[in-house]
Scaffold this motif. Structure first.
Motif, PDB file in Angstrom:
ATOM      1  N   VAL A  66      -3.993  -7.199   3.467  1.00 39.51           N
ATOM      2  CA  VAL A  66      -2.603  -6.764   3.606  1.00 39.51           C
ATOM      3  C   VAL A  66      -1.833  -7.104   2.337  1.00 39.51           C
ATOM      4  CG1 VAL A  66      -0.476  -7.007   4.939  1.00 39.51           C
ATOM      5  CG2 VAL A  66      -2.690  -7.103   6.113  1.00 39.51           C
ATOM      6  N   GLU A  67      -1.323  -6.082   1.694  1.00 40.78           N
ATOM      7  CA  GLU A  67      -0.499  -6.275   0.490  1.00 40.78           C
ATOM      8  C   GLU A  67       0.853  -6.836   0.897  1.00 40.78           C
ATOM      9  OE1 GLU A  67       1.915  -3.529  -2.767  1.00 40.78           O
ATOM     10  OE2 GLU A  67       0.225  -2.663  -1.657  1.00 40.78           O
ATOM     11  N   THR A  68       1.351  -7.821   0.160  1.00 38.68           N
ATOM     12  CA  THR A  68       2.654  -8.423   0.463  1.00 38.68           C
ATOM     13  C   THR A  68       3.667  -8.093  -0.630  1.00 38.68           C
ATOM     14  OG1 THR A  68       1.674 -10.267   1.686  1.00 38.68           O
ATOM     15  CG2 THR A  68       3.904 -10.578   0.853  1.00 38.68           C
ATOM     16  N   VAL A  69       4.811  -7.613  -0.207  1.00 41.31           N
ATOM     17  CA  VAL A  69       5.936  -7.380  -1.116  1.00 41.31           C
ATOM     18  C   VAL A  69       7.020  -8.377  -0.743  1.00 41.31           C
ATOM     19  CG1 VAL A  69       7.717  -5.773  -1.862  1.00 41.31           C
ATOM     20  CG2 VAL A  69       5.402  -4.939  -1.402  1.00 41.31           C
ATOM     21  N   ASP A  70       7.374  -9.245  -1.683  1.00 37.55           N
ATOM     22  CA  ASP A  70       8.384 -10.272  -1.457  1.00 37.55           C
ATOM     23  C   ASP A  70       9.770  -9.712  -1.747  1.00 37.55           C
ATOM     24  OD1 ASP A  70       9.933 -12.526  -1.248  1.00 37.55           O
ATOM     25  OD2 ASP A  70       9.007 -13.602  -2.934  1.00 37.55           O
ATOM     26  N   LEU A  71      10.520  -9.444  -0.690  1.00 37.80           N
ATOM     27  CA  LEU A  71      11.852  -8.862  -0.865  1.00 37.80           C
ATOM     28  C   LEU A  71      12.884  -9.861  -1.377  1.00 37.80           C
ATOM     29  CD1 LEU A  71      12.006  -6.682   2.382  1.00 37.80           C
ATOM     30  CD2 LEU A  71      11.697  -5.856   0.042  1.00 37.80           C
ATOM     31  N   THR A  72      12.510 -11.141  -1.481  1.00 32.94           N
ATOM     32  CA  THR A  72      13.442 -12.112  -2.059  1.00 32.94           C
ATOM     33  C   THR A  72      13.332 -12.161  -3.584  1.00 32.94           C
ATOM     34  OG1 THR A  72      11.942 -14.033  -1.985  1.00 32.94           O
ATOM     35  CG2 THR A  72      13.231 -13.555   0.006  1.00 32.94           C
ATOM     36  N   ASP A  73      12.376 -11.461  -4.147  1.00 29.23           N
ATOM     37  CA  ASP A  73      12.134 -11.494  -5.592  1.00 29.23           C
ATOM     38  C   ASP A  73      13.081 -10.529  -6.299  1.00 29.23           C
ATOM     39  OD1 ASP A  73      11.213 -11.537  -8.173  1.00 29.23           O
ATOM     40  OD2 ASP A  73       9.147 -10.963  -7.687  1.00 29.23           O
ATOM     41  N   GLY A  74      14.144 -11.076  -6.866  1.00 31.70           N
ATOM     42  CA  GLY A  74      15.147 -10.250  -7.520  1.00 31.70           C
ATOM     43  C   GLY A  74      14.671  -9.570  -8.785  1.00 31.70           C
ATOM     44  N   SER A  75      13.522  -9.973  -9.313  1.00 31.44           N
ATOM     45  CA  SER A  75      13.007  -9.361 -10.536  1.00 31.44           C
ATOM     46  C   SER A  75      12.119  -8.154 -10.256  1.00 31.44           C
ATOM     47  CB  SER A  75      12.209 -10.398 -11.343  1.00 31.44           C
ATOM     48  OG  SER A  75      11.029 -10.786 -10.649  1.00 31.44           O
ATOM     49  N   ARG A  76      11.801  -7.909  -8.985  1.00 34.37           N
ATOM     50  CA  ARG A  76      10.890  -6.833  -8.614  1.00 34.37           C
ATOM     51  C   ARG A  76      11.591  -5.483  -8.679  1.00 34.37           C
ATOM     52  NH1 ARG A  76       6.046  -6.868  -5.230  1.00 34.37           N
ATOM     53  NH2 ARG A  76       5.106  -4.836  -5.670  1.00 34.37           N
ATOM     54  N   GLN A  77      10.883  -4.475  -9.189  1.00 32.64           N
ATOM     55  CA  GLN A  77      11.416  -3.118  -9.232  1.00 32.64           C
ATOM     56  C   GLN A  77      11.027  -2.413  -7.929  1.00 32.64           C
ATOM     57  OE1 GLN A  77      13.382  -1.818 -11.750  1.00 32.64           O
ATOM     58  NE2 GLN A  77      13.372  -3.941 -12.482  1.00 32.64           N
ATOM     59  N   PHE A  78      11.864  -2.555  -6.910  1.00 28.64           N
ATOM     60  CA  PHE A  78      11.524  -2.023  -5.590  1.00 28.64           C
ATOM     61  C   PHE A  78      11.481  -0.494  -5.562  1.00 28.64           C
ATOM     62  CE2 PHE A  78      13.360  -6.248  -4.832  1.00 28.64           C
ATOM     63  CZ  PHE A  78      12.296  -6.830  -4.163  1.00 28.64           C
ATOM     64  N   SER A  79      12.186   0.154  -6.470  1.00 32.67           N
ATOM     65  CA  SER A  79      12.187   1.617  -6.512  1.00 32.67           C
ATOM     66  C   SER A  79      10.829   2.182  -6.913  1.00 32.67           C
ATOM     67  CB  SER A  79      13.267   2.117  -7.478  1.00 32.67           C
ATOM     68  OG  SER A  79      13.018   1.634  -8.788  1.00 32.67           O
ATOM     69  N   GLN A  80       9.958   1.344  -7.441  1.00 34.62           N
ATOM     70  CA  GLN A  80       8.630   1.796  -7.853  1.00 34.62           C
ATOM     71  C   GLN A  80       7.586   1.647  -6.743  1.00 34.62           C
ATOM     72  OE1 GLN A  80       7.590  -0.219 -11.503  1.00 34.62           O
ATOM     73  NE2 GLN A  80       9.389   0.524 -12.601  1.00 34.62           N
ATOM     74  N   ILE A  81       7.994   1.131  -5.596  1.00 37.32           N
ATOM     75  CA  ILE A  81       7.066   0.912  -4.486  1.00 37.32           C
ATOM     76  C   ILE A  81       7.082   2.129  -3.566  1.00 37.32           C
ATOM     77  CG2 ILE A  81       6.518  -0.536  -2.498  1.00 37.32           C
ATOM     78  CD1 ILE A  81       7.918  -2.843  -3.964  1.00 37.32           C
ATOM     79  N   ALA A  82       5.910   2.663  -3.283  1.00 36.78           N
ATOM     80  CA  ALA A  82       5.812   3.847  -2.428  1.00 36.78           C
ATOM     81  C   ALA A  82       4.570   3.760  -1.551  1.00 36.78           C
ATOM     82  CB  ALA A  82       5.771   5.111  -3.277  1.00 36.78           C
ATOM     83  N   PHE A  83       4.683   4.327  -0.368  1.00 43.68           N
ATOM     84  CA  PHE A  83       3.561   4.394   0.564  1.00 43.68           C
ATOM     85  C   PHE A  83       3.301   5.853   0.885  1.00 43.68           C
ATOM     86  CE2 PHE A  83       5.600   0.274   1.083  1.00 43.68           C
ATOM     87  CZ  PHE A  83       4.517  -0.578   0.953  1.00 43.68           C
ATOM     88  N   GLN A  84       2.333   6.090   1.759  1.00 41.97           N
ATOM     89  CA  GLN A  84       2.019   7.459   2.116  1.00 41.97           C
ATOM     90  C   GLN A  84       1.609   7.552   3.575  1.00 41.97           C
ATOM     91  OE1 GLN A  84      -1.148   8.594  -0.523  1.00 41.97           O
ATOM     92  NE2 GLN A  84      -2.652   7.269   0.465  1.00 41.97           N
ATOM     93  N   GLU A  85       1.557   8.749   4.082  1.00 39.38           N
ATOM     94  CA  GLU A  85       1.160   8.973   5.466  1.00 39.38           C
ATOM     95  C   GLU A  85      -0.222   8.373   5.707  1.00 39.38           C
ATOM     96  OE1 GLU A  85       0.784  12.732   8.578  1.00 39.38           O
ATOM     97  OE2 GLU A  85       1.715  12.995   6.602  1.00 39.38           O
ATOM     98  N   GLY A  86      -0.368   7.653   6.808  1.00 35.53           N
ATOM     99  CA  GLY A  86      -1.634   6.984   7.105  1.00 35.53           C
ATOM    100  C   GLY A  86      -1.602   5.504   6.827  1.00 35.53           C
ATOM    101  N   ASP A  87      -0.610   5.046   6.061  1.00 28.57           N
ATOM    102  CA  ASP A  87      -0.446   3.617   5.806  1.00 28.57           C
ATOM    103  C   ASP A  87       0.256   2.960   6.990  1.00 28.57           C
ATOM    104  OD1 ASP A  87      -1.558   4.000   3.308  1.00 28.57           O
ATOM    105  OD2 ASP A  87       0.364   3.989   2.237  1.00 28.57           O
ATOM    106  N   LEU A  88       0.037   1.650   7.131  1.00 24.93           N
ATOM    107  CA  LEU A  88       0.732   0.867   8.154  1.00 24.93           C
ATOM    108  C   LEU A  88       1.467  -0.268   7.459  1.00 24.93           C
ATOM    109  CD1 LEU A  88       1.350   0.287  11.130  1.00 24.93           C
ATOM    110  CD2 LEU A  88      -0.741  -1.103  11.212  1.00 24.93           C
ATOM    111  N   VAL A  89       2.776  -0.336   7.664  1.00 25.18           N
ATOM    112  CA  VAL A  89       3.624  -1.285   6.938  1.00 25.18           C
ATOM    113  C   VAL A  89       4.466  -2.098   7.919  1.00 25.18           C
ATOM    114  CG1 VAL A  89       5.408  -1.537   5.170  1.00 25.18           C
ATOM    115  CG2 VAL A  89       3.754   0.342   5.013  1.00 25.18           C
ATOM    116  N   LEU A  90       4.443  -3.400   7.746  1.00 27.66           N
ATOM    117  CA  LEU A  90       5.329  -4.285   8.507  1.00 27.66           C
ATOM    118  C   LEU A  90       6.559  -4.585   7.661  1.00 27.66           C
ATOM    119  CD1 LEU A  90       5.550  -6.299  11.057  1.00 27.66           C
ATOM    120  CD2 LEU A  90       4.899  -8.030   9.406  1.00 27.66           C
ATOM    121  N   ILE A  91       7.739  -4.434   8.240  1.00 30.31           N
ATOM    122  CA  ILE A  91       8.986  -4.820   7.579  1.00 30.31           C
ATOM    123  C   ILE A  91       9.553  -5.987   8.353  1.00 30.31           C
ATOM    124  CG2 ILE A  91      11.291  -4.109   6.870  1.00 30.31           C
ATOM    125  CD1 ILE A  91      10.312  -1.219   6.832  1.00 30.31           C
TER     126      ILE A  91
END
Length: 255
Positions: free
Chosen positions: A29-54
């Motif tokens: 499971v890939e983890t994206v840390d939403l507390t990381d202010g240096s991360r370029q969140f606009s570059q993160i994308a998923f596609q149909e068939g993926d399963l994502v926990l928010i």
């Protein structure tokens, strides 16, 4: 197919709840840390068939504005997602419905939602040491049911009824801005780890009240226990929610 979790967890409680759920998926499971202010969140994308926990904490019955803004930059592109809000045993009110609206705007297909409990980040006597073993077992069982739905269904029949109301309840900050005492050695860890980037490395003893979201990460992470909030204000807030927090609440699954 990709499995991922997008987690906003300043003090660790939300992270623990998210981990209990995604562990049952049996995949990397890939983890994206939403507390990381240096991360370029606009570059993160998923596609149909993926399963994502928010997963985000509930702040006063709402999604933290900072987390919502970062989530809004991510592209779901039809990926299935599971919403998880974590609260300190008082109430989560409109957090899940607001998460749902943000997720759908991003292009995610919401297939399930979970309300979980973790130790209150400010008033630690409420939901102390949670999620505990009982919580973890409940979250794992919920996760198995979610995964079964994801694997069996596609497209139609995936929608879920999310609790909450629109318009959302009025957002209100805790108004508790941590400050450093005499134990502070100016190490700079609090400034480096602040999700809101509210602590200036050159004026480290306090924080920008306009940016601070009262998440308490700086208090928890300080290696010298040098940061704290006004004790009288915390005591008053504790009394105000004592009745609402008096009985143990359990995890809820909406499938």
């Amino acid at each position: 197919m990709k499995y991922a979790q997008l987690v906003f967890s300043p003090t660790g409680g939300t992270e623990k709840a998210a981990a209990a759920i995604t562990k049952e998926w049996g995949q990397d499971v890939e983890t994206v840390d939403l507390t990381d202010g240096s991360r370029q969140f606009s570059q993160i994308a998923f596609q149909e068939g993926d399963l994502v926990l928010i997963a985000v904490p509930s702040y006063g019955g709402r999604v933290p504005e900072l987390a919502a803004g970062r989530l809004a930059q991510i592209r779901g592109n039809g990926a299935c997602c599971v919403l998880t809000c974590v609260y300190g045993n008082r109430a989560y009110e409109d957090t899940l419905i607001e998460m749902n609206d943000v997720a759908e705007t991003c292009g995610f297909q919401v297939i399930a939602a979970v309300a979980a409990i973790a130790e209150h980040s400010i008033m630690h006597q409420y939901a102390a040491n949670r999620p505990d073993q009982r919580d973890v077992e409940n979250l794992r069982e919920a996760s198995r049911r979610i995964l079964d739905k994801f694997q069996r269904a596609s497209g139609t029949g995936m929608s879920v009824q999310i609790p909450g109301s629109r318009p959302y309840r009025k957002a209100g900050g805790a108004g508790l801005v941590p400050k450093a005492g005499t134990a502070c050695v100016n190490c700079g860890l609090c400034a480096a780890q602040c999700p809101a980037m509210a602590i200036n490395r050159e004026a480290i003893r306090t924080a920008d009240a306009q940016k601070c979201i009262s998440c308490m990460r700086c208090v928890v992470k300080c290696p010298h226990s040098a940061r704290s909030v006004n004790g009288l204000l915390v005591s008053a807030a504790s009394l105000a929610i004592k009745k609402a927090c008096s009985q143990r609440k359990e995890c809820e699954l909406f499938l």
